[in-house]
Design a protein around this motif. Structure first.
Motif, PDB file in Angstrom:
ATOM      1  N   PHE A  59       0.892  -1.084   0.088  1.00 55.28           N
ATOM      2  CA  PHE A  59      -0.133   0.058   0.026  1.00 55.28           C
ATOM      3  C   PHE A  59       0.727   1.122   0.201  1.00 55.28           C
ATOM      4  CE2 PHE A  59      -2.315   3.384   2.470  1.00 55.28           C
ATOM      5  CZ  PHE A  59      -3.305   3.527   1.618  1.00 55.28           C
ATOM      6  N   ILE A  60       0.656   2.316  -0.764  1.00 55.70           N
ATOM      7  CA  ILE A  60       1.486   3.398  -0.877  1.00 55.70           C
ATOM      8  C   ILE A  60       0.454   4.500  -0.566  1.00 55.70           C
ATOM      9  CG2 ILE A  60       2.932   2.687  -2.812  1.00 55.70           C
ATOM     10  CD1 ILE A  60       1.192   4.064  -4.886  1.00 55.70           C
ATOM     11  N   TYR A  61       1.076   5.659   0.100  1.00 59.36           N
ATOM     12  CA  TYR A  61       0.650   6.818   0.575  1.00 59.36           C
ATOM     13  C   TYR A  61       1.734   7.850   0.603  1.00 59.36           C
ATOM     14  CZ  TYR A  61       1.944   5.571   5.288  1.00 59.36           C
ATOM     15  OH  TYR A  61       2.343   5.182   6.223  1.00 59.36           O
ATOM     16  N   GLY A  62       1.215   9.312   0.416  1.00 61.00           N
ATOM     17  CA  GLY A  62       2.247  10.247   0.416  1.00 61.00           C
ATOM     18  C   GLY A  62       1.636  11.797   0.150  1.00 61.00           C
ATOM     19  N   ILE A  63       2.753  12.628  -0.222  1.00 59.06           N
ATOM     20  CA  ILE A  63       2.198  13.831  -0.573  1.00 59.06           C
ATOM     21  C   ILE A  63       3.275  14.546  -1.300  1.00 59.06           C
ATOM     22  CG2 ILE A  63       3.542  14.759   1.523  1.00 59.06           C
ATOM     23  CD1 ILE A  63       1.063  16.908   1.604  1.00 59.06           C
ATOM     24  N   GLY A  64       2.769  15.331  -2.517  1.00 60.61           N
ATOM     25  CA  GLY A  64       3.733  15.967  -3.366  1.00 60.61           C
ATOM     26  C   GLY A  64       3.268  17.669  -3.132  1.00 60.61           C
ATOM     27  N   VAL A  65       4.502  18.377  -3.345  1.00 59.89           N
ATOM     28  CA  VAL A  65       4.245  19.851  -3.163  1.00 59.89           C
ATOM     29  C   VAL A  65       5.041  20.488  -4.276  1.00 59.89           C
ATOM     30  CG1 VAL A  65       4.811  21.830  -1.831  1.00 59.89           C
ATOM     31  CG2 VAL A  65       3.821  19.673  -0.739  1.00 59.89           C
ATOM     32  N   GLY A  66       4.495  21.296  -5.070  1.00 63.13           N
ATOM     33  CA  GLY A  66       5.246  21.818  -6.130  1.00 63.13           C
ATOM     34  C   GLY A  66       4.821  23.060  -6.663  1.00 63.13           C
ATOM     35  N   TYR A  67       5.458  23.723  -7.659  1.00 61.72           N
ATOM     36  CA  TYR A  67       4.995  24.825  -8.279  1.00 61.72           C
ATOM     37  C   TYR A  67       4.657  24.445  -9.799  1.00 61.72           C
ATOM     38  CZ  TYR A  67       5.600  29.036 -11.368  1.00 61.72           C
ATOM     39  OH  TYR A  67       5.197  30.014 -12.262  1.00 61.72           O
ATOM     40  N   GLU A  68       3.778  24.948 -10.531  1.00 56.20           N
ATOM     41  CA  GLU A  68       3.425  24.711 -11.763  1.00 56.20           C
ATOM     42  C   GLU A  68       2.927  25.822 -12.429  1.00 56.20           C
ATOM     43  OE1 GLU A  68       0.666  21.316 -12.092  1.00 56.20           O
ATOM     44  OE2 GLU A  68      -1.176  22.355 -10.778  1.00 56.20           O
ATOM     45  N   ASP A  69       2.962  26.017 -13.841  1.00 55.31           N
ATOM     46  CA  ASP A  69       2.421  27.077 -14.705  1.00 55.31           C
ATOM     47  C   ASP A  69       1.416  26.254 -15.678  1.00 55.31           C
ATOM     48  OD1 ASP A  69       1.743  29.043 -16.527  1.00 55.31           O
ATOM     49  OD2 ASP A  69       3.864  29.517 -16.925  1.00 55.31           O
ATOM     50  N   LEU A  70       0.112  26.410 -15.539  1.00 58.73           N
ATOM     51  CA  LEU A  70      -0.717  25.801 -16.148  1.00 58.73           C
ATOM     52  C   LEU A  70      -1.153  26.832 -17.367  1.00 58.73           C
ATOM     53  CD1 LEU A  70      -3.197  23.772 -13.640  1.00 58.73           C
ATOM     54  CD2 LEU A  70      -1.155  23.014 -14.872  1.00 58.73           C
ATOM     55  N   ARG A  71      -1.308  26.290 -18.616  1.00 57.40           N
ATOM     56  CA  ARG A  71      -1.640  27.149 -19.539  1.00 57.40           C
ATOM     57  C   ARG A  71      -2.687  26.405 -20.554  1.00 57.40           C
ATOM     58  NH1 ARG A  71       2.512  27.236 -23.515  1.00 57.40           N
ATOM     59  NH2 ARG A  71       2.623  29.378 -23.783  1.00 57.40           N
ATOM     60  N   SER A  72      -3.634  27.314 -21.120  1.00 57.39           N
ATOM     61  CA  SER A  72      -4.530  26.910 -22.070  1.00 57.39           C
ATOM     62  C   SER A  72      -4.509  27.833 -23.235  1.00 57.39           C
ATOM     63  CB  SER A  72      -6.050  26.839 -21.635  1.00 57.39           C
ATOM     64  OG  SER A  72      -6.192  28.321 -21.400  1.00 57.39           O
ATOM     65  N   LYS A  73      -5.097  27.608 -24.522  1.00 51.11           N
ATOM     66  CA  LYS A  73      -4.930  28.278 -25.604  1.00 51.11           C
ATOM     67  C   LYS A  73      -6.426  28.493 -26.459  1.00 51.11           C
ATOM     68  CE  LYS A  73      -2.901  26.437 -29.046  1.00 51.11           C
ATOM     69  NZ  LYS A  73      -1.978  25.905 -30.082  1.00 51.11           N
ATOM     70  N   THR A  74      -6.539  29.807 -26.891  1.00 48.67           N
ATOM     71  CA  THR A  74      -7.692  30.059 -27.718  1.00 48.67           C
ATOM     72  C   THR A  74      -7.120  30.759 -29.061  1.00 48.67           C
ATOM     73  OG1 THR A  74      -9.984  31.247 -27.883  1.00 48.67           O
ATOM     74  CG2 THR A  74      -8.173  32.094 -26.526  1.00 48.67           C
ATOM     75  N   SER A  75      -7.926  30.547 -30.132  1.00 40.05           N
ATOM     76  CA  SER A  75      -7.231  30.893 -31.341  1.00 40.05           C
ATOM     77  C   SER A  75      -8.095  32.362 -31.459  1.00 40.05           C
ATOM     78  CB  SER A  75      -7.673  30.311 -32.448  1.00 40.05           C
ATOM     79  OG  SER A  75      -7.082  28.833 -32.627  1.00 40.05           O
ATOM     80  N   ILE A  76      -7.028  33.189 -32.096  1.00 40.49           N
ATOM     81  CA  ILE A  76      -7.742  34.671 -32.373  1.00 40.49           C
ATOM     82  C   ILE A  76      -8.228  34.836 -33.802  1.00 40.49           C
ATOM     83  CG2 ILE A  76      -7.589  37.195 -32.260  1.00 40.49           C
ATOM     84  CD1 ILE A  76      -7.706  35.951 -29.402  1.00 40.49           C
ATOM     85  N   THR A  77      -9.297  35.060 -34.151  1.00 37.85           N
ATOM     86  CA  THR A  77     -10.053  34.959 -35.447  1.00 37.85           C
ATOM     87  C   THR A  77     -10.188  36.493 -36.070  1.00 37.85           C
ATOM     88  OG1 THR A  77     -12.193  34.637 -34.946  1.00 37.85           O
ATOM     89  CG2 THR A  77     -10.759  32.833 -35.154  1.00 37.85           C
ATOM     90  N   THR A  78     -10.673  37.558 -34.956  1.00 35.37           N
ATOM     91  CA  THR A  78     -11.031  38.629 -35.562  1.00 35.37           C
ATOM     92  C   THR A  78     -10.426  39.730 -34.624  1.00 35.37           C
ATOM     93  OG1 THR A  78     -12.896  38.694 -34.559  1.00 35.37           O
ATOM     94  CG2 THR A  78     -12.980  38.060 -36.666  1.00 35.37           C
ATOM     95  N   ILE A  79     -10.361  41.074 -35.147  1.00 36.64           N
ATOM     96  CA  ILE A  79      -9.991  42.138 -34.085  1.00 36.64           C
ATOM     97  C   ILE A  79     -11.367  43.136 -34.283  1.00 36.64           C
ATOM     98  CG2 ILE A  79      -8.817  43.953 -33.716  1.00 36.64           C
ATOM     99  CD1 ILE A  79      -7.253  41.437 -33.121  1.00 36.64           C
ATOM    100  N   PHE A  80     -11.914  43.286 -33.037  1.00 39.39           N
ATOM    101  CA  PHE A  80     -13.048  44.273 -33.060  1.00 39.39           C
ATOM    102  C   PHE A  80     -12.434  45.808 -32.467  1.00 39.39           C
ATOM    103  CE2 PHE A  80     -16.353  46.748 -30.561  1.00 39.39           C
ATOM    104  CZ  PHE A  80     -17.200  46.835 -31.536  1.00 39.39           C
ATOM    105  N   LYS A  81     -12.814  46.829 -33.337  1.00 36.11           N
ATOM    106  CA  LYS A  81     -12.098  48.229 -32.990  1.00 36.11           C
ATOM    107  C   LYS A  81     -13.355  48.948 -32.702  1.00 36.11           C
ATOM    108  CE  LYS A  81      -8.375  48.063 -36.287  1.00 36.11           C
ATOM    109  NZ  LYS A  81      -7.739  48.536 -37.341  1.00 36.11           N
ATOM    110  N   ASP A  82     -13.472  49.631 -31.205  1.00 30.58           N
ATOM    111  CA  ASP A  82     -14.531  49.896 -30.626  1.00 30.58           C
ATOM    112  C   ASP A  82     -14.864  51.273 -31.075  1.00 30.58           C
ATOM    113  OD1 ASP A  82     -12.513  50.978 -29.348  1.00 30.58           O
ATOM    114  OD2 ASP A  82     -13.301  51.041 -27.422  1.00 30.58           O
TER     115      ASP A  82
END
Length: 234
Positions: free
Chosen positions: A83-106
């Protein structure tokens, strides 16, 4: 969070009488992360606003995967019955992406075609208590573990970059932090050879990153497919 980490470490060390051995590993973490939920989208547009003096992505919570990275320290106990058990501690940079298809000039109220992408960067300190079982312990160990992530979110920012048909460039950089903590159930499988190891894991967030937004449907949750390499230091 500090109390949780201290409690977990104390629990691990004081269970020594039931343990066969202790493993301490440094892990270089990577993976693919994105957002899920009704508000997560694969594409959006940049509002190039002269009225407010800066631009921003209309919806930066991308459903497209982007490469993430991190580093962590993992303490694991292996009992006499595997049986195993424990703990992890760390730093992370999570990234997601979305495509840009247009520019709106107000000011001109015009929409022009564009190509580019916006990344959401979520930086956090992550704590991962877990438990599981070690298979094939005497030959080629395979650890299957389940637990949860408690992510203390340090920052969340969008970074966008797009170019229209005339060659004009548009960039965005805006704070998007809405919540301070994310809670994610997590499952992971790993194997080791001597001091080196590899792992695969998956976790999904239960906290809504659009919490507090009003009007329309506002739901965006994190999801992370993780992989990495480990080195045993103890």
């Amino acid at each position: 969070m500090k109390k949780l980490v201290l409690l977990a470490i104390v629990f691990v060390f004081f269970s020594n009488s039931y343990a066969q051995k202790t493993e301490l590993r440094v892990s270089l973490d990577s993976g693919l992360s994105a957002f899920s939920g009704k508000s997560a989208e694969s594409s959006s547009f940049i509002l190039a606003s002269e009225t407010i003096g800066y631009g921003y992505t209309n919806n930066p919570y991308g459903s497209k995967n982007a490469l993430s990275y991190g580093i962590s320290l993992n303490l694991k106990r292996v009992t006499k019955v595997n049986f195993i058990y424990g703990i992890g501690v760390g730093y992370e940079d999570l990234r997601s992406k979305t495509s840009i298809t247009t520019i709106f000039k107000d000011i001109a109220s015009t929409v022009v075609p564009a190509s580019g992408e916006t990344f959401m960067n979520v930086n956090s300190i992550n704590v991962n208590p877990f438990a599981g079982y070690r298979f094939n312990a005497d030959k080629f160990p395979i650890d299957l573990a389940a637990g949860f992530d408690i992510a203390n979110i340090l920052s969340a920012k969008e970074k966008g970059d797009a170019t229209d048909a005339s060659g004009n460039k548009y960039t965005t950089s805006r704070d998007r932090k809405t919540i301070s903590t994310d809670f994610r159930p997590r499952i992971q499988i790993s194997t080791d050879y001597k001091k080196f190891g590899v792992y695969l894991g998956y976790s999904f967030g239960l906290r809504n990153y659009l919490d507090g937004y009003v009007g329309g449907t506002n739901e965006a949750y994190s999801k992370i497919f993780r992989f990495g390499v480990t080195y045993q230091v103890l």
